[in-house]
Design a protein around this motif. Sequence first.
Motif, PDB file in Angstrom:
ATOM      1  N   MET A  28       0.903  -1.261   0.029  1.00  0.00           N
ATOM      2  CA  MET A  28       0.016  -0.049   0.069  1.00  0.00           C
ATOM      3  C   MET A  28       0.867   1.184  -0.095  1.00  0.00           C
ATOM      4  O   MET A  28       0.617   2.253  -0.225  1.00  0.00           O
ATOM      5  N   CYS A  29       2.228   1.222   0.549  1.00  0.00           N
ATOM      6  CA  CYS A  29       2.885   2.173   0.692  1.00  0.00           C
ATOM      7  C   CYS A  29       3.980   2.450  -0.578  1.00  0.00           C
ATOM      8  O   CYS A  29       4.840   3.261  -0.718  1.00  0.00           O
ATOM      9  N   LYS A  30       3.705   1.547  -1.756  1.00  0.00           N
ATOM     10  CA  LYS A  30       4.236   1.557  -2.930  1.00  0.00           C
ATOM     11  C   LYS A  30       3.809   2.302  -4.009  1.00  0.00           C
ATOM     12  O   LYS A  30       2.551   1.941  -4.205  1.00  0.00           O
ATOM     13  N   GLN A  37       1.412   7.993  -6.601  1.00  0.00           N
ATOM     14  CA  GLN A  37       0.263   7.681  -5.766  1.00  0.00           C
ATOM     15  C   GLN A  37       0.650   6.456  -5.078  1.00  0.00           C
ATOM     16  O   GLN A  37       0.951   5.405  -5.651  1.00  0.00           O
ATOM     17  N   THR A  38       0.282   6.415  -3.822  1.00  0.00           N
ATOM     18  CA  THR A  38       0.113   5.188  -2.801  1.00  0.00           C
ATOM     19  C   THR A  38      -1.032   5.140  -1.908  1.00  0.00           C
ATOM     20  O   THR A  38      -2.004   6.005  -2.204  1.00  0.00           O
ATOM     21  N   ARG A  39      -1.369   4.196  -1.477  1.00  0.00           N
ATOM     22  CA  ARG A  39      -2.562   3.918  -0.449  1.00  0.00           C
ATOM     23  C   ARG A  39      -2.027   4.156   1.060  1.00  0.00           C
ATOM     24  O   ARG A  39      -3.070   3.874   1.891  1.00  0.00           O
ATOM     25  N   ALA A  40      -0.758   4.813   1.217  1.00  0.00           N
ATOM     26  CA  ALA A  40      -0.385   5.086   2.661  1.00  0.00           C
ATOM     27  C   ALA A  40      -1.583   5.725   3.364  1.00  0.00           C
ATOM     28  O   ALA A  40      -1.435   5.677   4.653  1.00  0.00           O
ATOM     29  N   ASP A  91       6.238   5.625   0.487  1.00  0.00           N
ATOM     30  CA  ASP A  91       5.681   6.426   0.982  1.00  0.00           C
ATOM     31  C   ASP A  91       5.697   5.798   2.411  1.00  0.00           C
ATOM     32  O   ASP A  91       4.761   5.149   3.055  1.00  0.00           O
ATOM     33  N   CYS A  92       6.576   6.108   3.473  1.00  0.00           N
ATOM     34  CA  CYS A  92       6.630   5.523   4.946  1.00  0.00           C
ATOM     35  C   CYS A  92       5.839   6.238   5.797  1.00  0.00           C
ATOM     36  O   CYS A  92       5.594   7.380   5.498  1.00  0.00           O
ATOM     37  N   VAL A  93       5.176   5.456   6.555  1.00  0.00           N
ATOM     38  CA  VAL A  93       4.015   6.081   7.490  1.00  0.00           C
ATOM     39  C   VAL A  93       4.833   6.157   9.148  1.00  0.00           C
ATOM     40  O   VAL A  93       5.427   5.145   9.416  1.00  0.00           O
ATOM     41  N   ASP A  94       4.177   6.851   9.974  1.00  0.00           N
ATOM     42  CA  ASP A  94       4.307   6.846  11.153  1.00  0.00           C
ATOM     43  C   ASP A  94       3.667   5.792  11.909  1.00  0.00           C
ATOM     44  O   ASP A  94       2.466   5.178  11.745  1.00  0.00           O
TER      45      ASP A  94
END
Length: 94
Positions: A28-30, A37-40, A91-94
């Motif tokens: 989802m972050c790729k 666009q990602t799904r992050a 798109d790395c998330v917290d």
Amino acid sequence: FLPELLQLAEIASNNSVVLQICLWSFDMCKDETGSGQTRANIISSEELTESYINQALVPILRSLSSLKNVFFEVINEPEWCLKDTPCSTNDCVD
């Protein structure tokens, strides 16, 4: 979608097969389409997470609640999209 998912789960149950459903994945972050666009945001946005829970997760869980051969993996390989780990996606998330 839900009728077909229930049918799949019932077929699996009738054949003594366990069905594992993965709700989210690090993918989802790729940006696999190259669109930028990602799904992050489904993970990082409280509003979108809540929408996912109400519009997708709850109906899925309700439709499969009577079956004992179904289990859920919440997120596949989360370390590949979380900032505090060796994140290697767009798109790395917290």
